[in-house]
Design an enzyme around this catalytic site. Sequence first.
Site, mmCIF file in Angstrom:
data_model
loop_
_atom_site.group_PDB
_atom_site.id
_atom_site.type_symbol
_atom_site.label_atom_id
_atom_site.label_comp_id
_atom_site.label_asym_id
_atom_site.label_seq_id
_atom_site.Cartn_x
_atom_site.Cartn_y
_atom_site.Cartn_z
ATOM 1 N N ASP A 71 -10.646 -3.726 0.623
ATOM 2 C CA ASP A 71 -9.628 -3.595 -0.411
ATOM 3 C C ASP A 71 -9.560 -4.913 -1.181
ATOM 4 O OD1 ASP A 71 -6.866 -3.639 -1.641
ATOM 5 O OD2 ASP A 71 -6.697 -1.727 -0.603
ATOM 6 N N ALA A 128 -0.228 -8.104 7.028
ATOM 7 C CA ALA A 128 -1.329 -7.939 7.976
ATOM 8 C C ALA A 128 -2.454 -7.083 7.410
ATOM 9 C CB ALA A 128 -0.820 -7.335 9.284
ATOM 10 N N TYR A 129 -2.123 -6.156 6.516
ATOM 11 C CA TYR A 129 -3.170 -5.316 5.931
ATOM 12 C C TYR A 129 -4.175 -6.183 5.176
ATOM 13 C CZ TYR A 129 -5.441 -1.876 2.895
ATOM 14 O OH TYR A 129 -6.373 -1.117 2.234
ATOM 15 N N ALA A 130 -3.688 -7.099 4.341
ATOM 16 C CA ALA A 130 -4.585 -7.975 3.580
ATOM 17 C C ALA A 130 -5.375 -8.884 4.515
ATOM 18 C CB ALA A 130 -3.789 -8.804 2.579
ATOM 19 N N SER A 135 -6.131 -8.358 7.600
ATOM 20 C CA SER A 135 -7.094 -7.570 8.366
ATOM 21 C C SER A 135 -8.303 -7.186 7.526
ATOM 22 C CB SER A 135 -6.423 -6.315 8.943
ATOM 23 O OG SER A 135 -6.065 -5.393 7.925
#
Length: 240
Positions: free
Chosen positions: A149, A161-163, A165
Site C-alpha cells: 500500500d 500499525a497498518y502502515a 506492517s
Amino acid sequence: MTEQSPTGRLAGRIALITGASRGIGAAVAERFAAEGAHVVLVARTQGALEELDDRIRAAGGTATLIPQDLADLEKLDVIGPALFEKFGRLDIFVANAAQLGFHGPLGHAAPKDWDKTFTVNVTANHRLIRTLDPLLRASDAGRAILVTDRVGHVPAAYWNAYAASKAAVEMMGRLWAAETLRTNLRVNLLDPGPVATALRGKAFPGEEPASQRQPADVAAAFVDLALPGCTRHGELVTLC
C-alpha cells in the site's frame, strides 16, 4: 465472467491466494481461474470461500479451499507440505490478506491491536514464505506477488500499525527477491492504489465505494506479474 480456457495464459499453473474470500483476493482468484490456473484459496470465512468456489466452478474453473485464519500461525506451517503432497509444486503465491487494525494516532493504539495487525500482515506472511519457498523454487517459473500500500512507502498520519506492517512487507519482499536472483522465482510487490474493499471502507467510512476502482479493475495487473514470461523481479509495481 469469462469462462476458463485450457489454453489461458495461466493454464496448468497452481496459484495460492490469501484473503481470497472477498475484495481483491476474490477478484484475482476468479481472474486467475479464468486464465486456466487451479487456484488454492485461503481465507477465514468458509461460507464466502464456498460461494467463490461456486462462481469459479460455474465458469469452468477449479479451486481448492483452505479455510484458515492467518492469525493461527502454527497451522500455516502445514500448508506447504500439504500442497507438495497434492500438487508437487506451487507456481504462484499472492500474499493479499491484510488487516487494517487501529486507524488513529500512533500513540493511541492498544498493544493488542498493534500485535494482531503485525501478526496477520507480517508474521503470517513470513510463515507462508517459509513453507512455500521450496515449492515456488521447484516450479519452472515461480511467481510471488506481495500486496502492499502507498502508506507502506509514503508515510501518512494515522495509518498506524497498518502502515508500519506494509513497510515491513515491502522489506521482506525485497529481501526475498535479493535471495532468489539466481533461481526461477520472481518476487514483486504490488500497490493496487485506492480500491473499493472492506478494508478501505473501514478507513474511510464516509466514502462512496462506487467512486473508487473495483477489485476486478486491478486483477489484470496480478496476471501480468504471475505469467511464466514475466521478468520483473524485486520491483514495486504501483497502479496509482
